[in-house]
Enzyme design. Sequence first.
Site, PDB file in Angstrom:
ATOM      1  N   TYR A 129       0.901  -1.111  -0.191  1.00 47.10           N
ATOM      2  CA  TYR A 129       0.023  -0.003   0.172  1.00 47.10           C
ATOM      3  C   TYR A 129       0.937   1.224   0.021  1.00 47.10           C
ATOM      4  O   TYR A 129       1.972   1.278  -0.470  1.00 47.10           O
ATOM      5  CB  TYR A 129      -0.931  -0.157   1.260  1.00 47.10           C
ATOM      6  CG  TYR A 129      -2.113   0.899   1.258  1.00 47.10           C
ATOM      7  CD1 TYR A 129      -2.864   1.116   0.410  1.00 47.10           C
ATOM      8  CD2 TYR A 129      -2.168   1.797   2.508  1.00 47.10           C
ATOM      9  CE1 TYR A 129      -3.721   2.135   0.542  1.00 47.10           C
ATOM     10  CE2 TYR A 129      -3.023   2.529   2.867  1.00 47.10           C
ATOM     11  CZ  TYR A 129      -4.066   2.976   1.836  1.00 47.10           C
ATOM     12  OH  TYR A 129      -5.142   3.754   1.976  1.00 47.10           O
ATOM     13  N   LYS A 200      -5.402  -1.424  -2.390  1.00 42.64           N
ATOM     14  CA  LYS A 200      -6.358  -1.054  -1.576  1.00 42.64           C
ATOM     15  C   LYS A 200      -7.376  -2.302  -1.236  1.00 42.64           C
ATOM     16  O   LYS A 200      -7.758  -2.468  -0.151  1.00 42.64           O
ATOM     17  CB  LYS A 200      -7.428  -0.370  -2.374  1.00 42.64           C
ATOM     18  CG  LYS A 200      -6.887   1.116  -2.500  1.00 42.64           C
ATOM     19  CD  LYS A 200      -7.267   2.182  -1.221  1.00 42.64           C
ATOM     20  CE  LYS A 200      -6.655   3.531  -1.407  1.00 42.64           C
ATOM     21  NZ  LYS A 200      -6.937   4.422  -0.107  1.00 42.64           N
TER      22      LYS A 200
END
Length: 601
Positions: A129, A200
Amino acid sequence: MWRVARSAASTFRRTRRLSTAISAPCIVHKRGADILHDPWFNKDTGFPMTERDRLGLRGLLPPRVISFEQQYDRFMESFRSLEKNTEGQPDSVVSLAKWRILNRLHDRNETLYYRVLIDNIKDFAPIIYTPTVGLVCQNYSGLFRRPRGMYFSAKDKGEMMSMIFNWPSTQVDMIVLTDGSRILGLGDLGVQGIGIPIGKLDMYVAAAGINPQRVLPVMLDVGTNNQKLLEDPLYLGLRQPRLEGEEYLSIVDEFVEAVHARWPKAVVQFEDFQAKWAFETLDRYRKKFCMFNDDIQGTAGVALAGLLGTVRAQGRPLTDFANQKIVVVGAGSAGLGVLKMALQAVSRMTGPSADPHFFLLDKNGLITKDRKDIDPAALPFAKAHHEIEGLGLQEGAGLAEVVKKVKPHVLLGLSGVGGIFHEEVLRAMKESDSVRPAIFAMSNPTNNAECCPVDAFKLAGEDIVFASGSPFANVDLGNGKIGHVNQANNMYLFPGIGLGALLSGARNISDTMLEAAAECLASYMSDDEINRGILYPSIDDIRDITAEVGAAVLRAAVAEDLAEGHGDVGVKELQHMSKEETIEHVRQNMWYPVYGPLVHE
């Protein structure tokens, strides 16, 4: 095949309550090498001998059966060895090397991958991420080895309703969609932006326990205006300028309708759209489908939670938030989203005639109603002449001047411009009207942060409250004092928003649901933690945080009569759950990676 595999969990639900904790079997339609090449069902050397016989695997694997724990330890040993071998190399080289080893595991064995991710979330979230995902997106065409997710392009117009059935999973709960037009603070990356939905959704699985077989990352390729990509021979996207206007919207319309036709209960998260399309698509779809825009609404919720925390850190009641002077730098989708949610919070506290003390700046300086061609989305936050003349400010005033004259309680950056909070600005914050001013440098990735925490504590004072979008280490202030660095990242909210919307069966995601999420996060920290300048919890607690946020969102959906129930739990059952029962219900519906028995049909 895994595309039509189904779990027998519902059949075994009552049995499992009365027996030992054995995972429910999963029915698959693959055998032999096909199973080994399927990352969802592959256990590598972890298949027991009875399963090898049942699935035609005997002889296709080394004879020794390696336990899940041994596989886990083996991977972690390899990862630590990689860390040791890359010591002293540039950060970008090390980050990509770590991403590659994790990605190889993801491609091969998803169950082990997600266990490794969940158990080491603090170390691995920055790799899969922010901030490393930005580097991955920039290099995506060269890194590409195996497709993940779906790609819908302008050339697929008229075909999306049939294309959607090419996705092999019959049930999808969570979709993250981008058009690649504004990836983090990196700008237009075209098709290479697919790395954002993938990252995500990894967080959705790790934090919210969404079953990874039911997630779908999507790239909507309408071209790119990035000339460097158009000239790159390795670029994998459409080689054309971006579509605009009705041509663009017709592509998005067709995709959204196709998704709704096949998976009407799926939650869709829009991600990293340029501001004009972020607001347009949010207004266009939010009342029709269960969707939200994380850049506008997720960022706003995380920021609001932090802003409420700063009021607590000042020793004031939360109602004093209405009196906070806040300077926001960045008038894109994220900055405007923060101001919109902050305005809603002030209105709840003081009534519809709220007069918030917000000052909004973009690349041209302070935004006022005197500006020509003002963005309609920014107009509600533009200052009138009479509001600023007493401060000696005017249209286009620079950041340092605004901070010196306003003396804000909070300076919040979502500009995407690294270092914009320079020495003059930070020193000016030392003269804030607040006894404990707050600085939020929220832009991602790390190089785009408005300032670093070391400079903030050094120049603005040791008593500030500091938060950033990307992870930074705490600052040693000397004499045993620590300057706490908070990561004001959307990962604290979007998994819970999506999970709560999913489990409630919400028809759409309302402002009230989003505010419930933000207020839940704001109340998570103890008074002692807040007093020490800690606004957000440790990422190690991400599943616990997500369960509570998800439960708050679910309860808000039920209260607004937006819930329709999920699975075999109807609205009436949800209505009769206490707060504690709702949280437990959410926890019970969070997937956790273990090797379950596979049965061939």
